[in-house]
Scaffold this active site. Structure first.
Site, PDB file in Angstrom:
ATOM      1  N   GLU A  39       0.815  -1.204   0.000  1.00  0.00           N
ATOM      2  CA  GLU A  39       0.000   0.000   0.000  1.00  0.00           C
ATOM      3  C   GLU A  39       0.858   1.268   0.000  1.00  0.00           C
ATOM      4  OE1 GLU A  39      -3.973  -1.881   2.002  1.00  0.00           O
ATOM      5  OE2 GLU A  39      -2.733  -0.640   3.285  1.00  0.00           O
ATOM      6  N   CYS A  65       3.543   8.412   1.264  1.00  0.00           N
ATOM      7  CA  CYS A  65       4.091   7.416   2.186  1.00  0.00           C
ATOM      8  C   CYS A  65       4.277   6.106   1.415  1.00  0.00           C
ATOM      9  CB  CYS A  65       3.108   7.250   3.351  1.00  0.00           C
ATOM     10  SG  CYS A  65       3.644   6.038   4.549  1.00  0.00           S
ATOM     11  N   CYS A  94       6.773  -7.371   6.968  1.00  0.00           N
ATOM     12  CA  CYS A  94       7.972  -6.926   7.688  1.00  0.00           C
ATOM     13  C   CYS A  94       8.374  -8.024   8.655  1.00  0.00           C
ATOM     14  CB  CYS A  94       7.700  -5.638   8.445  1.00  0.00           C
ATOM     15  SG  CYS A  94       9.174  -4.999   9.286  1.00  0.00           S
ATOM     16  N   CYS A 121       7.274  -5.730  15.404  1.00  0.00           N
ATOM     17  CA  CYS A 121       6.877  -4.796  16.453  1.00  0.00           C
ATOM     18  C   CYS A 121       5.427  -5.150  16.817  1.00  0.00           C
ATOM     19  CB  CYS A 121       6.983  -3.353  15.972  1.00  0.00           C
ATOM     20  SG  CYS A 121       8.650  -2.938  15.429  1.00  0.00           S
ATOM     21  N   CYS A 157       2.134  -3.190  15.420  1.00  0.00           N
ATOM     22  CA  CYS A 157       2.120  -2.835  13.997  1.00  0.00           C
ATOM     23  C   CYS A 157       1.440  -3.920  13.180  1.00  0.00           C
ATOM     24  CB  CYS A 157       3.559  -2.628  13.514  1.00  0.00           C
ATOM     25  SG  CYS A 157       3.677  -2.387  11.739  1.00  0.00           S
ATOM     26  N   GLY A 192       6.870  -2.280   5.825  1.00  0.00           N
ATOM     27  CA  GLY A 192       8.241  -2.780   5.750  1.00  0.00           C
ATOM     28  C   GLY A 192       9.261  -1.912   6.451  1.00  0.00           C
ATOM     29  N   GLU A 193      10.439  -2.507   6.652  1.00  0.00           N
ATOM     30  CA  GLU A 193      11.562  -1.790   7.268  1.00  0.00           C
ATOM     31  C   GLU A 193      12.535  -1.421   6.141  1.00  0.00           C
ATOM     32  OE1 GLU A 193      12.803  -0.413  10.182  1.00  0.00           O
ATOM     33  OE2 GLU A 193      14.450  -0.010   8.819  1.00  0.00           O
ATOM     34  N   SER A 215      12.257   6.259   7.650  1.00  0.00           N
ATOM     35  CA  SER A 215      11.944   5.896   9.030  1.00  0.00           C
ATOM     36  C   SER A 215      12.440   4.478   9.296  1.00  0.00           C
ATOM     37  CB  SER A 215      10.426   5.962   9.240  1.00  0.00           C
ATOM     38  OG  SER A 215      10.095   5.485  10.532  1.00  0.00           O
ATOM     39  N   SER A 272      11.979   5.105  14.943  1.00  0.00           N
ATOM     40  CA  SER A 272      10.825   4.628  15.707  1.00  0.00           C
ATOM     41  C   SER A 272      11.294   4.213  17.088  1.00  0.00           C
ATOM     42  CB  SER A 272      10.205   3.431  14.985  1.00  0.00           C
ATOM     43  OG  SER A 272       9.641   3.864  13.774  1.00  0.00           O
ATOM     44  N   LEU A 273      11.098   5.085  18.047  1.00  0.00           N
ATOM     45  CA  LEU A 273      11.620   4.858  19.398  1.00  0.00           C
ATOM     46  C   LEU A 273      10.604   4.062  20.226  1.00  0.00           C
ATOM     47  CD1 LEU A 273      14.103   5.588  21.073  1.00  0.00           C
ATOM     48  CD2 LEU A 273      12.895   7.662  21.810  1.00  0.00           C
ATOM     49  N   HIS A 274       9.472   4.654  20.471  1.00  0.00           N
ATOM     50  CA  HIS A 274       8.304   4.001  21.092  1.00  0.00           C
ATOM     51  C   HIS A 274       8.445   3.577  22.549  1.00  0.00           C
ATOM     52  CE1 HIS A 274       6.867   4.231  17.077  1.00  0.00           C
ATOM     53  NE2 HIS A 274       7.422   3.143  16.626  1.00  0.00           N
ATOM     54  N   ASN A 314      -2.977   3.697  16.169  1.00  0.00           N
ATOM     55  CA  ASN A 314      -4.110   3.406  15.281  1.00  0.00           C
ATOM     56  C   ASN A 314      -4.479   1.947  15.431  1.00  0.00           C
ATOM     57  OD1 ASN A 314      -4.526   5.954  13.934  1.00  0.00           O
ATOM     58  ND2 ASN A 314      -2.508   5.612  13.027  1.00  0.00           N
ATOM     59  N   CYS A 345      -1.164   5.468   9.829  1.00  0.00           N
ATOM     60  CA  CYS A 345       0.093   4.823  10.220  1.00  0.00           C
ATOM     61  C   CYS A 345      -0.141   3.483  10.875  1.00  0.00           C
ATOM     62  CB  CYS A 345       0.738   5.608  11.350  1.00  0.00           C
ATOM     63  SG  CYS A 345       1.673   6.940  10.924  1.00  0.00           S
TER      64      CYS A 345
END
Ligand code: SAH
Ligand code: SF4
Length: 367
Positions: free
Chosen positions: A90, A103, A110, A114, A117, A169-170, A201, A223-225, A300, A343
């Protein structure tokens, strides 16, 4: 057959040289394919007829297939793009007053798992090729240009002014193809975007961050989180391999070459998981190490995620604490929710073909 969308300009020039052609043909071809969106060799009038015929015989300019285009109530758009019969990815366009951001996805699924996600939950299928990555920009450009309102814009005015590698994906785990595609985005003969307007990112693949600062230093988002290793190990599992101390050091090394003098840290707000006052305090201390901005992303939700979105009041308190400590903090507005384009909601269609052990080979390969 050789797909010419898989090459950046130096690679095309090398290919032309191998064919006994002049390397400047690469520049002409880049302009036709990417700047003007012309994929029919016959229309490339400044290329000699003999060469046009040879290109038509031996090569192709092939975009991935669009399966579905959806428009959100708020103007965001999403394209579902087929990569093969079983899989799709997408791409999302987000119009704002002063910019238009695309985006882009970098992988089908991926491998990094995580926990919050939707892409990570689906597992990993494969890396996207260069043409599938740059093709997302070409497809979005072409389709937006045909829209009433945009169709009147002068050809040299950009509808898509910014690109963020924040789709499925990463990107660092598909390093070579992502870098080649970004070089095409930056190429003046192609899309001519500035390095400050292309953002990659990453969840924090440290060795690849060090390579990127040499190969293609674009704006960096991380991406810390989580503000401590114990929590980050759980929600961003790659942290077990590259813990916060190493990640922060890599961010500082990156800034030596980056087009901006800060890193953007993304922090998804998960109710009761990473959004307490104590977490805010830990984050305030951690971020002292790196010149940065902080982007809070309200979680989300997606089916069976097991997480909730932090309460608006909690997000405000968290944000205010960080702002009072002197940080620049933004709270990301959720766009395109009605078409599942927000996201972390990008799901596409991923036929998971990996076993755990193979996933880590995919990650090792970038080191
Ligand atoms: N793999 C890269 C880029 C893709 S994800 C990375 O992880 O950075 C883009 C951003 O969306 C990341 O910060 C990611 O952590 C975040 N994200 C993932 N799932 C989300 C969700 N459900 N809600 C909000 N943000 C999410
Ligand atoms: Fe992969 Fe990024 Fe999702 Fe983590 S947040 S699973 S790295 S796409």
């Amino acid at each position: 057959m050789l797909n010419l969308l898989d090459f950046n300009q130096p690679q095309l020039a090398a290919w032309f040289a191998e064919q006994g052609e002049k390397p400047f043909r690469a520049k002409q071809l880049m302009r036709w394919m990417h700047r003007f969106g012309v994929h029919d060799f016959e229309r490339m009038t400044d290329i000699a007829k003999v060469l046009r015929d040879k290109l038509a015989r031996e090569t192709e300019i092939r975009l991935p297939q669009v399966q579905l285009e959806q428009v959100s109530n708020d103007g965001a758009r999403k394209w579902l793009i087929g990569t093969d019969t079983a899989n799709s990815i997408e791409t999302v366009f987000i119009p704002e007053d002063d910019r238009g951001t695309l985006c882009i996805s970098s992988q089908v699924g991926c491998a990094l798992e995580c926990t919050f996600c939707s892409t990570g939950r689906q597992g990993f299928n494969r890396n996207l090729s260069v043409s599938e990555i740059i093709g997302q920009l070409a497809i979005a450009n072409r389709s937006l240009r045909l829209e009433p309102g945009y169709d009147l814009l002068p050809a040299d005015e950009r509808i898509i002014s910014n690109v963020v590698m924040m789709g499925m994906g990463e990107p660092m785990a598909n390093y070579d193809n992502v870098v080649t595609a970004m070089q095409i985005m930056l190429d003046d003969n192609a899309y001519g975007l500035s390095r400050r307007r292309v953002t990659l990112s990453t969840s924090g693949l440290v060795p690849a961050m060090d390579r990127l600062k040499e190969d293609c230093p674009v704006a960096l988002a991380v991406s810390l989180h989580a503000p401590n290793d114990a929590l980050r190990d759980v929600i961003v599992p790659i942290n077990k391999k590259y813990p916060l101390k190493d990640l922060m050091a890599a961010c500082n090394r990156y800034l030596e070459k980056a087009p901006r003098d800060f890193v953007t840290f993304e922090y998804v707000m998960l109710d009761g998981v990473n959004d307490t006052l104590e977490h805010a305090q830990q984050l305030i201390a951690l971020l002292r190490q790196v010149p940065c901005k902080l982007n809070l992303i309200p979680f989300n939700p997606f089916p069976n995620s097991g997480y909730g979105t932090s309460k608006p009041h909690q997000i405000r308190v968290f944000r205010d604490m960080l702002m009072q400590a002197g940080y620049v903090v933004t709270v990301r507005k959720t766009r395109g929710e009605d078409i599942d384009a927000a996201c972390g909601q990008l799901a596409g269609k991923v036929l998971d073909k990996t076993k755990r052990s193979e996933k880590y080979i995919a990650i090792e390969a970038v080191e």
